[in-house]
Design a protein around this motif. Structure first.
Motif, short mmCIF file in Angstrom:
data_model
loop_
_atom_site.label_atom_id
_atom_site.label_comp_id
_atom_site.label_asym_id
_atom_site.label_seq_id
_atom_site.Cartn_x
_atom_site.Cartn_y
_atom_site.Cartn_z
N SER A 36 -0.95 -27.63 -1.75
CA SER A 36 -0.52 -28.57 -0.71
C SER A 36 -1.12 -29.96 -0.92
N SER A 40 1.51 -33.00 -0.28
CA SER A 40 1.50 -33.52 1.09
C SER A 40 0.22 -34.30 1.36
N LYS A 97 -2.27 -36.14 -4.34
CA LYS A 97 -0.84 -36.36 -4.18
C LYS A 97 -0.39 -37.63 -4.87
#
Length: 162
Positions: A36, A40, A97
């Motif tokens: 993740s 995100s 990210k």
């Protein structure tokens, strides 16, 4: 992060090997439950989360601190799997990210015609010579798999021409 074992990406990103590197990286990082961080941003919802010191001005929720620590860990893992020239060019990225999406934009172009040409050329020039058959077949299958990923998943003439 559940396990304290170091996460190591078995391939160094050198540019042309982006597809292989990205698959192995996703497997390694995702296997530790940290994927993740590559797709995100930090969670903004801090409802019901205890703070470090109740009443302390400017204290962050524990989950936010943990997210930041895990994000820096993932960023470090990604950076350690980059070729030095690529690392130098993208060391400014401050989150996992940001680095992941930047590398994807630069090297993950699925319509990369020069890479398709390189793969086709490599397949055409393959020769078993003194190599074991299974080794030769493995190299062929790896090139063919990458070529399949780069080819458009359509039979429409306009898409194929593009």
């Amino acid at each position: 992060m559940e396990s304290k074992r170091a996460i190591v990406i078995p391939v160094t990103l050198k540019g042309p090997n982006y597809l292989l590197w990205s698959r192995l990286t996703k497997t390694a990082i995702g296997g530790k439950g940290l994927w993740s961080h590559c797709i995100s941003d930090a969670p903004n919802d801090s409802k019901g989360v205890a703070t470090q010191a109740e009443g302390e001005a400017g204290s962050k929720p524990v989950s936010e601190d943990r997210w930041l620590q895990e994000d820096l860990t993932v960023l470090s893992i990604l950076q350690s799997s980059l070729d030095p020239s690529i690392l130098e060019a993208y060391s400014y990225c401050e989150s996992a990210k940001e680095l992941w999406s930047t590398l994807k934009k630069i090297y993950g172009n699925l319509s990369n015609l020069s890479r398709v040409f390189e793969i086709k050329k490599a397949i055409n020039n393959m020769s078993q010579e003194e190599e074991e058959f299974t080794t030769h077949l493995g190299k062929f299958r790896a090139l063919w798999s990458e070529l399949e990923m780069l080819r458009p998943q359509s039979f429409e003439p306009d898409v194929l021409n593009e």
